[in-house]
Design a protein around this motif. Structure first.
Motif, PDB file in Angstrom:
ATOM      1  N   VAL A  48      -4.190  -9.471  -0.988  1.00 12.77           N
ATOM      2  CA  VAL A  48      -5.248  -9.190  -0.022  1.00 12.77           C
ATOM      3  C   VAL A  48      -6.273  -8.232  -0.610  1.00 12.77           C
ATOM      4  N   PHE A  49      -5.848  -7.325  -1.475  1.00 18.04           N
ATOM      5  CA  PHE A  49      -6.813  -6.455  -2.151  1.00 18.04           C
ATOM      6  C   PHE A  49      -7.742  -7.298  -3.027  1.00 18.04           C
ATOM      7  N   GLY A  50      -7.166  -8.299  -3.700  1.00 19.25           N
ATOM      8  CA  GLY A  50      -7.996  -9.187  -4.507  1.00 19.25           C
ATOM      9  C   GLY A  50      -9.026  -9.905  -3.655  1.00 19.25           C
ATOM     10  N   GLU A  51      -8.607 -10.415  -2.510  1.00 21.36           N
ATOM     11  CA  GLU A  51      -9.521 -11.100  -1.585  1.00 21.36           C
ATOM     12  C   GLU A  51     -10.641 -10.168  -1.139  1.00 21.36           C
ATOM     13  N   MET A  52     -10.293  -8.919  -0.839  1.00 19.17           N
ATOM     14  CA  MET A  52     -11.295  -7.967  -0.366  1.00 19.17           C
ATOM     15  C   MET A  52     -12.296  -7.605  -1.461  1.00 19.17           C
ATOM     16  N   LEU A  53     -11.876  -7.796  -2.704  1.00 18.50           N
ATOM     17  CA  LEU A  53     -12.770  -7.535  -3.840  1.00 18.50           C
ATOM     18  C   LEU A  53     -13.471  -8.814  -4.315  1.00 18.50           C
ATOM     19  N   GLY A  54     -13.261  -9.908  -3.564  1.00 15.84           N
ATOM     20  CA  GLY A  54     -13.916 -11.166  -3.898  1.00 15.84           C
ATOM     21  C   GLY A  54     -13.266 -11.914  -5.041  1.00 15.84           C
ATOM     22  N   LYS A  55     -11.979 -11.644  -5.294  1.00 14.01           N
ATOM     23  CA  LYS A  55     -11.282 -12.296  -6.398  1.00 14.01           C
ATOM     24  C   LYS A  55      -9.927 -12.797  -5.914  1.00 14.01           C
ATOM     25  N   ASN A  56      -9.817 -14.104  -5.780  1.00 18.17           N
ATOM     26  CA  ASN A  56      -8.563 -14.715  -5.350  1.00 18.17           C
ATOM     27  C   ASN A  56      -7.624 -14.782  -6.555  1.00 18.17           C
ATOM     28  N   LEU A  57      -6.549 -14.020  -6.513  1.00 16.24           N
ATOM     29  CA  LEU A  57      -5.661 -13.913  -7.674  1.00 16.24           C
ATOM     30  C   LEU A  57      -5.024 -15.258  -8.025  1.00 16.24           C
ATOM     31  N   LYS A 217      -3.128   3.606  12.605  1.00 18.46           N
ATOM     32  CA  LYS A 217      -3.071   2.549  13.626  1.00 18.46           C
ATOM     33  C   LYS A 217      -1.942   1.571  13.324  1.00 18.46           C
ATOM     34  N   VAL A 218      -1.827   1.162  12.058  1.00 19.18           N
ATOM     35  CA  VAL A 218      -0.791   0.214  11.663  1.00 19.18           C
ATOM     36  C   VAL A 218       0.596   0.846  11.763  1.00 19.18           C
ATOM     37  N   TYR A 219       0.714   2.074  11.238  1.00 19.11           N
ATOM     38  CA  TYR A 219       2.048   2.678  11.123  1.00 19.11           C
ATOM     39  C   TYR A 219       2.527   3.332  12.412  1.00 19.11           C
ATOM     40  N   PHE A 220       1.693   4.205  12.969  1.00 20.14           N
ATOM     41  CA  PHE A 220       2.140   4.941  14.155  1.00 20.14           C
ATOM     42  C   PHE A 220       1.959   4.122  15.437  1.00 20.14           C
ATOM     43  N   THR A 221       0.742   3.655  15.677  1.00 17.57           N
ATOM     44  CA  THR A 221       0.482   2.898  16.905  1.00 17.57           C
ATOM     45  C   THR A 221       1.229   1.570  16.912  1.00 17.57           C
ATOM     46  N   GLY A 222       1.237   0.886  15.754  1.00 17.27           N
ATOM     47  CA  GLY A 222       1.863  -0.428  15.695  1.00 17.27           C
ATOM     48  C   GLY A 222       3.358  -0.413  15.478  1.00 17.27           C
ATOM     49  N   MET A 223       3.825   0.369  14.503  1.00 16.52           N
ATOM     50  CA  MET A 223       5.239   0.328  14.128  1.00 16.52           C
ATOM     51  C   MET A 223       6.095   1.392  14.814  1.00 16.52           C
ATOM     52  N   ASP A 254       8.074  -2.601   5.092  1.00 17.52           N
ATOM     53  CA  ASP A 254       7.588  -3.050   6.399  1.00 17.52           C
ATOM     54  C   ASP A 254       6.157  -2.588   6.628  1.00 17.52           C
ATOM     55  N   PHE A 255       5.875  -1.354   6.232  1.00 18.03           N
ATOM     56  CA  PHE A 255       4.507  -0.838   6.376  1.00 18.03           C
ATOM     57  C   PHE A 255       3.534  -1.674   5.551  1.00 18.03           C
ATOM     58  N   SER A 256       3.886  -1.950   4.301  1.00 21.20           N
ATOM     59  CA  SER A 256       2.990  -2.712   3.424  1.00 21.20           C
ATOM     60  C   SER A 256       2.744  -4.108   3.973  1.00 21.20           C
ATOM     61  N   TYR A 257       3.801  -4.724   4.502  1.00 20.55           N
ATOM     62  CA  TYR A 257       3.651  -6.053   5.100  1.00 20.55           C
ATOM     63  C   TYR A 257       2.696  -6.002   6.287  1.00 20.55           C
ATOM     64  N   ASN A 258       2.870  -5.006   7.149  1.00 21.08           N
ATOM     65  CA  ASN A 258       2.008  -4.887   8.327  1.00 21.08           C
ATOM     66  C   ASN A 258       0.573  -4.533   7.962  1.00 21.08           C
ATOM     67  N   LEU A 259       0.405  -3.693   6.948  1.00 21.97           N
ATOM     68  CA  LEU A 259      -0.954  -3.361   6.507  1.00 21.97           C
ATOM     69  C   LEU A 259      -1.614  -4.593   5.893  1.00 21.97           C
ATOM     70  N   THR A 261      -0.978  -7.694   6.539  1.00 20.30           N
ATOM     71  CA  THR A 261      -1.271  -8.625   7.630  1.00 20.30           C
ATOM     72  C   THR A 261      -2.511  -8.195   8.398  1.00 20.30           C
ATOM     73  N   TYR A 262      -2.615  -6.909   8.689  1.00 19.88           N
ATOM     74  CA  TYR A 262      -3.787  -6.390   9.401  1.00 19.88           C
ATOM     75  C   TYR A 262      -5.063  -6.652   8.603  1.00 19.88           C
ATOM     76  N   LEU A 263      -5.033  -6.364   7.312  1.00 25.68           N
ATOM     77  CA  LEU A 263      -6.229  -6.544   6.483  1.00 25.68           C
ATOM     78  C   LEU A 263      -6.600  -8.023   6.364  1.00 25.68           C
ATOM     79  N   GLU A 264      -5.603  -8.892   6.244  1.00 26.96           N
ATOM     80  CA  GLU A 264      -5.881 -10.327   6.186  1.00 26.96           C
ATOM     81  C   GLU A 264      -6.512 -10.831   7.483  1.00 26.96           C
ATOM     82  N   ASP A 265      -5.988 -10.349   8.601  1.00 30.47           N
ATOM     83  CA  ASP A 265      -6.493 -10.786   9.905  1.00 30.47           C
ATOM     84  C   ASP A 265      -7.876 -10.223  10.213  1.00 30.47           C
ATOM     85  N   ASN A 266      -8.237  -9.139   9.565  1.00 32.80           N
ATOM     86  CA  ASN A 266      -9.518  -8.471   9.849  1.00 32.80           C
ATOM     87  C   ASN A 266     -10.374  -8.337   8.591  1.00 32.80           C
TER      88      ASN A 266
END
Length: 288
Positions: A48-57, A217-223, A254-259, A261-266
């Motif tokens: 997802v970091f690659g996607e956010m930088l415009g580079k599909n790994l 938001k991901v860790y405290f509010t969500g998890m 679990d945190f990394s998975y949720n983060l 997922t959040y970044l992919e969805d948004n």
């Protein structure tokens, strides 16, 4: 093809790789590039970091390889060196924590000052009690500053303040032995990318106020919705609180998975706003 005999691998390296490179992981030998990471947390986030930088790994043929620890040196020797015929033709980036601040109970021993192992342990225990040293991680606190030592009036800390400050300051700025070993190997097709902060999670948090808010938001509010956090504290204090909870809850993956997922969805909203650490960006630029 690159014959193993012509690489810089010693017998120990070869034995390790023969056990590690199963059908899945051996794909790195045929990839267009490889990013090696310490664990599942980093592996979940890299695409997802690659996607956010415009580079599909995946489209760039880049394999993200979870080493499952820090045995990077064995892999580094497949890519490093100035002799092109003795390394793989593809590029590799190794992403690892600098792990600064490691300290043990013998750190304060000093024969000149008359500090023996027993007294060093007393100093260490006192610093743990006052949260100058993180007891669980055995590292200098990320909030450490010299005023913390000045505020301790108990012996033997008060007696050796200057010495203790010197040791803590040096430890807080010293990379782990593994990180230093890898930095020496950087050459040829190998790039070493170390965190600035001690771990990737803390690095992500400390990038910006926006990053911190997303992570909270991901860790405290969500998890962990029942866990209180104070958004009015300083960024550094909030970062320490987040890392303390992440460590005590043992849920980094679990945190990394949720983060992720959040970044992919948004991704359209977060792209260019959620700040990706420079060492991550460097690693992706290197292999793509």
């Amino acid at each position: 093809a690159l014959p193993i005999a012509e690489t810089g691998l010693n017998q120990k390296n070869r034995d390790f790789l023969s056990k590690f490179l199963d059908v899945t992981k051996s794909q790195l030998l045929f990839s267009s590039g490889a990013i090696m990471v310490e664990g599942i947390s980093e592996a979940l986030l890299m695409p997802v970091f690659g996607e956010m930088l415009g580079k599909n790994l995946e489209k760039h043929g880049v394999e993200v390889v979870n080493i499952g620890g820090v045995s990077f040196e064995h892999f580094a020797k497949l890519y490093y060196g100035d002799e092109q015929e003795k390394r793989l033709p593809s590029k590799c980036a190794i992403i690892t924590d600098n792990d600064k601040g490691a300290i043990d109970a013998s750190a304060f021993v000093d024969s000149t000052l008359g500090i023996n192992e027993t007294e060093s342990k007393l100093i260490y225990d006192q610093l743990e009690e006052d949260e100058v040293i993180n007891k669980k991680l055995k590292r200098v606190s990320i909030l450490y500053h010299q005023d913390m030592i000045d505020s301790i009036s108990d012996e033997p800390v008060a007696k050796y303040r200057d010495h203790i400050k010197d040791i803590l300051s040096r430890k807080a700025q010293t990379n782990s032995a593994m990180a230093e070993t890898l930095e020496v190997l950087e050459s040829g097709n190998l790039k070493i990318c170390l965190t600035v902060e001690r771990t990737l999670e803390l690095e992500l948090f400390m990038q910006s106020e926006h990053n911190a808010e997303v992570i909270e938001k991901v860790y405290f509010t969500g998890m962990h919705p029942r866990t209180l956090f104070d958004p009015n504290l300083s960024l550094q204090e909030r970062g320490k609180h987040f890392m303390d909870k992440l460590t005590s809850n043992s849920d980094k993956s679990d945190f990394s998975y949720n983060l992720a997922t959040y970044l992919e969805d948004n991704i359209s909203d977060e792209k260019g706003i959620f700040k990706i650490p420079a060492h991550i960006e460097d690693s992706i630029d290197w292999v793509c």
